[in-house]
Design a protein around this motif. Structure first.
Motif, PDB file in Angstrom:
ATOM      1  N   ASP A  40       0.708  -1.263   0.015  1.00  9.91           N
ATOM      2  CA  ASP A  40       0.159   0.043   0.100  1.00  9.91           C
ATOM      3  C   ASP A  40       0.929   1.275   0.031  1.00  9.91           C
ATOM      4  OD1 ASP A  40      -1.778   2.195   1.833  1.00  9.91           O
ATOM      5  OD2 ASP A  40      -2.965   1.031   0.847  1.00  9.91           O
ATOM      6  N   ILE A  41       0.380   2.194  -0.679  1.00 10.86           N
ATOM      7  CA  ILE A  41       1.393   3.684  -0.862  1.00 10.86           C
ATOM      8  C   ILE A  41       1.540   4.187   0.468  1.00 10.86           C
ATOM      9  CG2 ILE A  41      -0.815   4.904  -1.197  1.00 10.86           C
ATOM     10  CD1 ILE A  41       0.864   6.605  -3.077  1.00 10.86           C
ATOM     11  N   LYS A  42       0.705   3.771   1.566  1.00 11.28           N
ATOM     12  CA  LYS A  42       0.698   4.514   2.855  1.00 11.28           C
ATOM     13  C   LYS A  42       2.069   3.671   3.470  1.00 11.28           C
ATOM     14  CE  LYS A  42      -3.930   6.322   3.178  1.00 11.28           C
ATOM     15  NZ  LYS A  42      -5.109   6.267   4.075  1.00 11.28           N
ATOM     16  N   GLU A  43       2.358   2.459   3.205  1.00 11.65           N
ATOM     17  CA  GLU A  43       3.288   1.616   3.773  1.00 11.65           C
ATOM     18  C   GLU A  43       4.558   1.814   3.101  1.00 11.65           C
ATOM     19  OE1 GLU A  43       2.951   0.090   6.681  1.00 11.65           O
ATOM     20  OE2 GLU A  43       0.616   0.780   6.555  1.00 11.65           O
ATOM     21  N   SER A  44       4.530   2.597   1.990  1.00 12.85           N
ATOM     22  CA  SER A  44       5.771   2.506   1.225  1.00 12.85           C
ATOM     23  C   SER A  44       6.217   4.134   0.934  1.00 12.85           C
ATOM     24  CB  SER A  44       5.650   1.836  -0.046  1.00 12.85           C
ATOM     25  OG  SER A  44       4.601   1.886  -0.783  1.00 12.85           O
ATOM     26  N   TYR A  46       4.670   6.777   1.227  1.00 16.50           N
ATOM     27  CA  TYR A  46       4.311   7.988   2.253  1.00 16.50           C
ATOM     28  C   TYR A  46       5.450   8.060   3.375  1.00 16.50           C
ATOM     29  CZ  TYR A  46      -0.155   9.397   0.116  1.00 16.50           C
ATOM     30  OH  TYR A  46      -0.904   9.955  -0.677  1.00 16.50           O
ATOM     31  N   LYS A  47       5.849   6.907   3.838  1.00 13.25           N
ATOM     32  CA  LYS A  47       6.880   6.744   4.951  1.00 13.25           C
ATOM     33  C   LYS A  47       8.074   7.666   4.553  1.00 13.25           C
ATOM     34  CE  LYS A  47       5.499   2.517   7.148  1.00 13.25           C
ATOM     35  NZ  LYS A  47       5.983   1.365   7.981  1.00 13.25           N
ATOM     36  N   GLU A  50       7.306  11.164   4.840  1.00 11.02           N
ATOM     37  CA  GLU A  50       7.305  11.738   6.506  1.00 11.02           C
ATOM     38  C   GLU A  50       8.750  11.637   6.916  1.00 11.02           C
ATOM     39  OE1 GLU A  50       4.594   8.729   7.571  1.00 11.02           O
ATOM     40  OE2 GLU A  50       2.734   9.807   6.501  1.00 11.02           O
ATOM     41  N   HIS A  76       0.020  13.562  -3.340  1.00 11.14           N
ATOM     42  CA  HIS A  76      -1.253  13.676  -2.928  1.00 11.14           C
ATOM     43  C   HIS A  76      -1.055  13.430  -1.189  1.00 11.14           C
ATOM     44  CE1 HIS A  76      -3.143  12.637  -6.550  1.00 11.14           C
ATOM     45  NE2 HIS A  76      -4.151  12.810  -6.193  1.00 11.14           N
ATOM     46  N   HIS A  77      -0.028  13.367  -0.676  1.00 13.30           N
ATOM     47  CA  HIS A  77       0.454  13.315   0.612  1.00 13.30           C
ATOM     48  C   HIS A  77       0.045  14.686   1.463  1.00 13.30           C
ATOM     49  CE1 HIS A  77       2.513  12.714   4.631  1.00 13.30           C
ATOM     50  NE2 HIS A  77       2.248  11.480   4.397  1.00 13.30           N
ATOM     51  N   GLU A  79       1.360  16.250   3.668  1.00  8.37           N
ATOM     52  CA  GLU A  79       2.510  17.143   4.119  1.00  8.37           C
ATOM     53  C   GLU A  79       3.131  17.766   2.827  1.00  8.37           C
ATOM     54  OE1 GLU A  79       4.912  15.284   6.825  1.00  8.37           O
ATOM     55  OE2 GLU A  79       3.436  14.431   8.155  1.00  8.37           O
TER      56      GLU A  79
END
Length: 261
Positions: A40-44, A46-47, A50, A76-77, A79
């Motif tokens: 998932d994009i949030k697990e790869s 996006y980290k 951040e 799309h993040h 931040e």
């Protein structure tokens, strides 16, 4: 296959020694594709966002590497506030889709243009053909009512002129160039002979003087090739003869014009 090049005995001995070496396993084509895991994009991605203040997406000159899609995903993040295109021009092509699944192809505009609330920058080291940018890129955004006026900021870019594209056409080997004038305009930028965006909006006399000086390269090329304006126009027509408009109409008009400044 026998070694047929004309070389010395020493060079042949080196070649024979190298030829007998076993191949490196790491360089051999794998028999099967390695397995991969979808994350998932949030697990790869996006980290990574951040953990860093700046994310640089760079390619390896292979093309079709997914740079535009990656930038779009980063944009799309929550931040991520700014997206910038830092160099080159419309020789690139980045395909992105908006939330409604509509396809957009950007050549110079940053790939974050479709993400609301982001500031997109075209930096001063970029090169821009204003006519092409308006007709090909801004027109896409205008067609869907995108708020580009408050989200796109253009630096003091170096301007790609019609003669840059003609130098590309006349000086490049077949299929060796995108015909976007990229190499010639970078030559103008490096030698500080070309015009930048601020020249268009300031002193017209200075702009004309710089154009006349910079155009010497184009006129010199015509002299070396023993070509007239009519010859250049015909060359443009030949390039477009298969129905694909590789040389835009305004470039052909420039080639035919008596007063080119």
């Amino acid at each position: 296959m026998p070694y047929t090049l004309c070389t010395s005995a020493y060079q042949r001995a080196v070649y024979e020694s190298i030829k007998r070496l076993p191949p490196l396993p790491e360089l051999q084509e794998p028999a099967v594709c390695k397995s991969f895991i979808e994350v998932d994009i949030k697990e790869s991605l996006y980290k990574l966002v951040e953990c860093n203040n700046v994310i640089i997406v760079a390619g390896s000159f292979f093309g079709d590497e997914g740079k535009g899609k990656t930038v779009d995903a980063v944009a799309h993040h929550p931040e991520c506030t700014c997206i910038a295109r830092v160099n080159s021009g419309e020789n690139a092509g980045h395909t992105v889709y908006d939330s409604k699944g509509r396809k957009f192809v950007f050549n110079l505009a940053p790939s974050g243009m479709l993400t609301p609330g982001k500031r997109n920058y075209i930096g001063p080291e970029c090169v821009m053909d204003p006519i092409s940018f308006l007709e090909k890129e801004l027109s896409q955004l205008m067609a869907v009512g995108a708020d580009y006026k408050n989200s796109l900021f253009v630096g003091n870019v170096c301007i790609v002129t019609p003669y840059h594209k003609l130098i590309d056409l006349l000086g490049s080997a077949a299929n060796a160039s995108t015909l976007k004038g990229i190499s010639p305009v970078h030559a103008s930028k490096v030698t500080k002979r070309g015009i930048r965006l601020d020249h268009i909006f300031n002193d017209e006399t200075v702009m004309r003087e710089r154009l006349a000086k910079d155009m010497e390269t184009y006129l010199g090329l015509l002299h070396v090739l023993h070509m007239t304006d009519a010859d250049v126009v015909q060359r443009c027509k030949d390039e477009n003869s298969d129905g694909v408009s590789r040389v835009p109409d305004y470039v052909v008009e420039f080639a035919a014009a008596t007063d080119k400044i």
